[in-house]
Design an enzyme around this catalytic site. Structure first.
Site, PDB file in Angstrom:
ATOM      1  N   GLU A 114       7.525 -24.904 -16.623  1.00  0.00           N
ATOM      2  CA  GLU A 114       7.769 -25.697 -15.415  1.00  0.00           C
ATOM      3  C   GLU A 114       7.297 -24.854 -14.225  1.00  0.00           C
ATOM      4  OE1 GLU A 114      11.367 -25.728 -13.426  1.00  0.00           O
ATOM      5  OE2 GLU A 114      11.012 -27.598 -12.387  1.00  0.00           O
ATOM      6  N   ASP A 155      12.506 -24.314 -18.173  1.00  0.00           N
ATOM      7  CA  ASP A 155      12.996 -24.505 -16.812  1.00  0.00           C
ATOM      8  C   ASP A 155      12.730 -23.261 -15.954  1.00  0.00           C
ATOM      9  OD1 ASP A 155      14.564 -26.281 -15.053  1.00  0.00           O
ATOM     10  OD2 ASP A 155      16.009 -24.648 -15.030  1.00  0.00           O
ATOM     11  N   ASP A 189      12.938 -34.419 -10.579  1.00  0.00           N
ATOM     12  CA  ASP A 189      12.953 -33.524  -9.413  1.00  0.00           C
ATOM     13  C   ASP A 189      12.165 -34.071  -8.226  1.00  0.00           C
ATOM     14  OD1 ASP A 189      14.502 -31.581 -10.575  1.00  0.00           O
ATOM     15  OD2 ASP A 189      12.818 -30.311 -11.181  1.00  0.00           O
TER      16      ASP A 189
HETATM   17  C1  ARE Z   1      21.469 -29.539  -6.691  1.00  0.00           C
HETATM   18  C2  ARE Z   1      21.516 -30.784  -5.813  1.00  0.00           C
HETATM   19  C3  ARE Z   1      20.288 -30.841  -4.892  1.00  0.00           C
HETATM   20  C4  ARE Z   1      20.191 -29.565  -4.066  1.00  0.00           C
HETATM   21  C5  ARE Z   1      20.209 -28.345  -5.010  1.00  0.00           C
HETATM   22  C6  ARE Z   1      20.173 -27.004  -4.287  1.00  0.00           C
HETATM   23  O1  ARE Z   1      21.547 -31.931  -6.645  1.00  0.00           O
HETATM   24  O2  ARE Z   1      20.370 -31.971  -4.053  1.00  0.00           O
HETATM   25  O3  ARE Z   1      18.994 -29.569  -3.325  1.00  0.00           O
HETATM   26  O4  ARE Z   1      21.367 -28.409  -5.862  1.00  0.00           O
HETATM   27  O5  ARE Z   1      21.400 -26.677  -3.805  1.00  0.00           O
HETATM   28  C7  ARE Z   1      19.309 -28.642 -11.408  1.00  0.00           C
HETATM   29  C8  ARE Z   1      19.686 -30.074 -11.114  1.00  0.00           C
HETATM   30  C9  ARE Z   1      19.667 -30.350  -9.624  1.00  0.00           C
HETATM   31  C10 ARE Z   1      20.514 -29.328  -8.889  1.00  0.00           C
HETATM   32  C11 ARE Z   1      20.033 -27.916  -9.246  1.00  0.00           C
HETATM   33  C12 ARE Z   1      20.911 -26.836  -8.634  1.00  0.00           C
HETATM   34  O6  ARE Z   1      18.798 -30.939 -11.779  1.00  0.00           O
HETATM   35  O7  ARE Z   1      20.172 -31.639  -9.377  1.00  0.00           O
HETATM   36  O8  ARE Z   1      20.319 -29.572  -7.496  1.00  0.00           O
HETATM   37  O9  ARE Z   1      20.097 -27.747 -10.678  1.00  0.00           O
HETATM   38  O10 ARE Z   1      22.192 -26.981  -9.068  1.00  0.00           O
HETATM   39  C13 ARE Z   1      11.925 -25.541  -7.540  1.00  0.00           C
HETATM   40  C14 ARE Z   1      11.924 -24.709  -8.805  1.00  0.00           C
HETATM   41  C15 ARE Z   1      11.995 -25.614 -10.015  1.00  0.00           C
HETATM   42  C16 ARE Z   1      13.229 -26.511  -9.952  1.00  0.00           C
HETATM   43  C17 ARE Z   1      13.118 -27.319  -8.660  1.00  0.00           C
HETATM   44  C18 ARE Z   1      14.348 -28.180  -8.479  1.00  0.00           C
HETATM   45  O11 ARE Z   1      10.742 -23.919  -8.848  1.00  0.00           O
HETATM   46  O12 ARE Z   1      12.109 -24.799 -11.164  1.00  0.00           O
HETATM   47  O13 ARE Z   1      13.032 -26.419  -7.534  1.00  0.00           O
HETATM   48  N1  ARE Z   1      13.342 -27.412 -11.127  1.00  0.00           N
HETATM   49  C19 ARE Z   1      14.224 -27.129 -12.265  1.00  0.00           C
HETATM   50  C20 ARE Z   1      14.768 -28.425 -12.892  1.00  0.00           C
HETATM   51  C21 ARE Z   1      15.844 -28.994 -11.985  1.00  0.00           C
HETATM   52  C22 ARE Z   1      17.029 -28.054 -12.053  1.00  0.00           C
HETATM   53  C23 ARE Z   1      16.651 -26.650 -11.906  1.00  0.00           C
HETATM   54  C24 ARE Z   1      15.340 -26.243 -11.945  1.00  0.00           C
HETATM   55  C25 ARE Z   1      17.720 -25.652 -11.930  1.00  0.00           C
HETATM   56  O14 ARE Z   1      13.762 -29.300 -13.187  1.00  0.00           O
HETATM   57  O15 ARE Z   1      16.243 -30.272 -12.343  1.00  0.00           O
HETATM   58  O16 ARE Z   1      17.968 -28.445 -11.012  1.00  0.00           O
HETATM   59  O17 ARE Z   1      18.041 -25.467 -13.305  1.00  0.00           O
HETATM   60  C26 ARE Z   1       7.963 -26.883  -4.397  1.00  0.00           C
HETATM   61  C27 ARE Z   1       8.152 -25.494  -4.965  1.00  0.00           C
HETATM   62  C28 ARE Z   1       8.798 -25.530  -6.331  1.00  0.00           C
HETATM   63  C29 ARE Z   1      10.095 -26.282  -6.209  1.00  0.00           C
HETATM   64  C30 ARE Z   1       9.746 -27.699  -5.781  1.00  0.00           C
HETATM   65  C31 ARE Z   1      10.953 -28.607  -5.698  1.00  0.00           C
HETATM   66  O18 ARE Z   1       6.841 -27.487  -4.885  1.00  0.00           O
HETATM   67  O19 ARE Z   1       6.937 -24.855  -5.076  1.00  0.00           O
HETATM   68  O20 ARE Z   1       9.039 -24.202  -6.799  1.00  0.00           O
HETATM   69  O21 ARE Z   1      10.747 -26.308  -7.474  1.00  0.00           O
HETATM   70  O22 ARE Z   1       9.111 -27.681  -4.517  1.00  0.00           O
HETATM   71  O23 ARE Z   1      11.846 -28.132  -4.755  1.00  0.00           O
END
Ligand code: ARE
Length: 562
Positions: free
Chosen positions: A354, A325, A421
């Site tokens: 990721e 992650d 996501d």
């Molecule tokens: C919660 C709410 C969301 C809100 C968010 C922020 O549900 O609605 O927008 O909070 O306040 C996990 C949960 C989510 C949760 C989040 C925070 O699954 O539901 O969201 O925690 O509590 C970037 C990161 C990438 C990340 C994505 C989400 O680079 O690593 O954002 N993905 C991982 C997991 C997620 C997880 C987390 C990280 C946190 O897969 O599920 O979220 O552990 C562009 C950018 C990317 C960006 C992408 C998406 O392409 O380049 O960097 O990814 O957009 O935004």
């Protein structure tokens, strides 16, 4: 010739070993130039008087460049080489000095390119089962509730209700165990689970105990049983490693909240001040989520703590991989140690980052094996859903993505059209089933593994998080069985050697996207029509797959009729 477009770098994705005695060499040139390229090569210590010459072939073409490629089998593992380029009958050489008219082979000591030696432990190792794997990504709370005596009082939504960020539907590990036959029948070879360790949220990306499975999902014995039963069916299990950050409820962070700089864990986090103050947010965390403090992964104690967890679950439950992650925000130094630790206990345990962006510096053999290929996702969105790319643009984009890494890494990429996501791809397509099948077909024929988000097979819809995490609909009367049949047919192709190991070319012809995979004397040609009129007998939003063997030619995956 546009000499500014010429690019080669030794010991990089432009020159890499694929076996102990085999390498691939690439040269980039302008797409506009009409040139012939030869590779002049020989044993490094004899280059002045013992050389060979081979023509290089254009293998990839993006919107600006074409990429020439040559595979060499070496007797002497110390190689010297330069490029000989012809334009309008005129000869040039391209070497470490750049483009030159004459190359003094007699005194060639300083300026040839070289592969000084192929050292076994520097070579990218392929996790064989990743090539052609079909992953099924499960958001555990929403897939299936198993039969168990667990305390279900936390469940606060009815199965099938619209998800909110905080509610719980009750899915668990036993629920997955009970559906292994279903997944096997679908054609799945690996399962990727979103996090399963102790956490108060439904997604469990905020972990407070990494050695405990959340009781909502089950316990260690359930995980063991899942892995064992999956292995019996040749299905691998990959878990989510949330090592960038944890939950603010984790004991170590709570200790710092209590004792500030006096806590032995103070340097486990990155805090601006004596105490971390959640209301102020004076510490690093994931995005701006105060409840997810970021680990200081440059601290060796933190590294040891996390490595112990990574190895623990492999040893205890025999899991087959980790999806990392927010891996791009964690130090390279940590991932290098992580790889050694993980591969040390299970050499074919896969490591999937990721990284949503170009991750070349993580994918050179010393850190991860693969990443979630969101660049591919974006290309599919632009081509299939948003009309931002035509076939020519899509072919160029696919080539550009392929050229980010060496071909061994490409063969392990985790290609996906959606995940927990993103919006569901089917929703992005306006629920167009023909387009969905086309996209899944492309993702299947593309090198690497395919990752299917749970529910894709039954055309589940969903907007952005939390809507993309709806409960799986187990009411079979509501499934489109025709779609499901077609989908299974597509997944079957992933097993094919030509898809697992073959070279790839992607191009455009008469408005069709044409992808060709070749391996030994086998060849598969995928032609896809995303235009609004029929082309070569292929209706809009349909594809044709033709297999060309040495002695035969037959259609294998044809859905040309509308
Ligand atoms: C919660 C709410 C969301 C809100 C968010 C922020 O549900 O609605 O927008 O909070 O306040 C996990 C949960 C989510 C949760 C989040 C925070 O699954 O539901 O969201 O925690 O509590 C970037 C990161 C990438 C990340 C994505 C989400 O680079 O690593 O954002 N993905 C991982 C997991 C997620 C997880 C987390 C990280 C946190 O897969 O599920 O979220 O552990 C562009 C950018 C990317 C960006 C992408 C998406 O392409 O380049 O960097 O990814 O957009 O935004």
């Amino acid at each position: 010739m546009n000499q500014f477009a010429l690019l080669h770098e030794a010991d990089s994705k432009y020159c890499f070993a694929i076996k102990n005695d085999e390498i691939i060499i690439r040269l980039r040139a302008s797409k506009e130039d009409k040139i012939d390229v030869y590779l002049v090569y020989g044993p490094k210590y004899e280059f002045h008087n013992n050389r060979y010459k081979a023509k290089m072939k254009i293998q990839y073409e993006d919107s600006l460049y074409k990429y020439y490629e040559k595979k060499l089998k070496l007797k002497d593992l110390r190689l010297a080489y330069i490029f000989e380029i012809y334009e309008n009958g005129k000869k040039y050489f391209f070497c470490e000095d750049g483009l030159v008219i004459n190359y003094d082979f007699e005194n060639a000591f300083y300026n040839f390119y070289q592969m000084p030696y192929i050292n076994e432990n520097d070579r990218v190792k392929v996790v064989d089962w990743m090539q052609g794997a079909v992953f099924y990504q499960i958001f555990v709370d929403r897939f299936n509730i198993g039969r168990s005596s667990k305390d279900k009082s936390y469940i606060d939504m009815k199965w099938g209700d619209k998800p909110t960020p905080k509610n719980f539907a009750g899915g668990d590990l036993r629920g997955i165990i009970e559906k292994l036959d279903y997944l096997k029948e679908l054609g799945i070879t690996a399962i990727y689970l979103t996090p399963i360790f102790l956490s108060i949220s439904n997604h469990k990306y905020d972990i407070s105990d990494y050695k405990k499975i959340d009781p909502m999902f089950g316990d260690k014995d359930d995980l063991k049983e899942l892995v064992q039963k999956a292995h019996k069916k040749n299905i691998r299990i990959v878990l989510d490693a949330v090592f960038n950050h944890c939950s603010m409820n984790i004991a170590q962070f709570q200790d710092v909240i209590k004792n500030g700089t006096k806590s032995k864990y103070y340097n486990w986090f990155i805090i601006d001040g004596e105490y971390p103050e959640p209301e102020k947010g004076n510490y690093e965390c994931f995005a701006s989520c105060n409840y997810m403090p970021k680990f200081n992964t440059s601290n060796e104690e933190v590294q040891d703590f996390l490595l112990d967890i990574a190895v623990y679950w492999i040893k205890e439950c025999d899991i087959d991989g980790w999806r990392l992650d927010v891996s791009d925000e964690v130090s390279h130094d940590f991932w290098r140690r992580f790889r050694k630790a993980v591969k040390g206990v299970k050499s074919d345990c896969v490591i999937i980052g990721e990284n949503w962006h170009d991750a070349y510096t993580y994918l050179m053999g010393d850190q991860y094996d693969s990443i979630m290929n969101y660049a591919f996702t974006k290309a599919c969105l632009d081509y299939f859903a948003k009309d931002r790319l035509d076939a020519k643009g899509m072919a160029a984009k696919l080539n550009q993505i392929l050229m980010r890494n060496n071909s061994l890494i490409n063969s392990m990429m985790l290609n996906l059209v959606d995940s927990h996501d993103t919006l569901r791809f089917f929703t992005e397509l306006g629920c167009n089933k023909k387009k969905q099948l086309c996209a899944l077909m492309l993702a299947t024929v593309f090198p690497g593994a395919l990752c299917v988000y749970y529910g894709t097979e039954i055309c589940m819809e969903g907007g952005y998080d939390p809507d993309s995490r709806r409960c799986f609909n187990w009411n079979q009367d509501e499934w489109d069985t025709e779609f499901l049949k077609e989908f299974k047919k597509i997944l079957k192709m992933k097993k094919d050697d030509v898809i697992r190991y073959g070279t790839i070319t992607a191009s455009e012809k008469n408005g069709l996207l044409v992808v060709v995979r070749e391996y030994k004397c086998e060849k598969i040609v995928l032609e896809m029509n995303m235009t609004k009129k029929a082309v070569n007998g292929i209706e809009p939003f349909k594809y044709r797959v033709i297999r060309k063997g040495e002695y035969n030619e037959k259609k294998i995956g044809c859905n040309v009729a509308s």
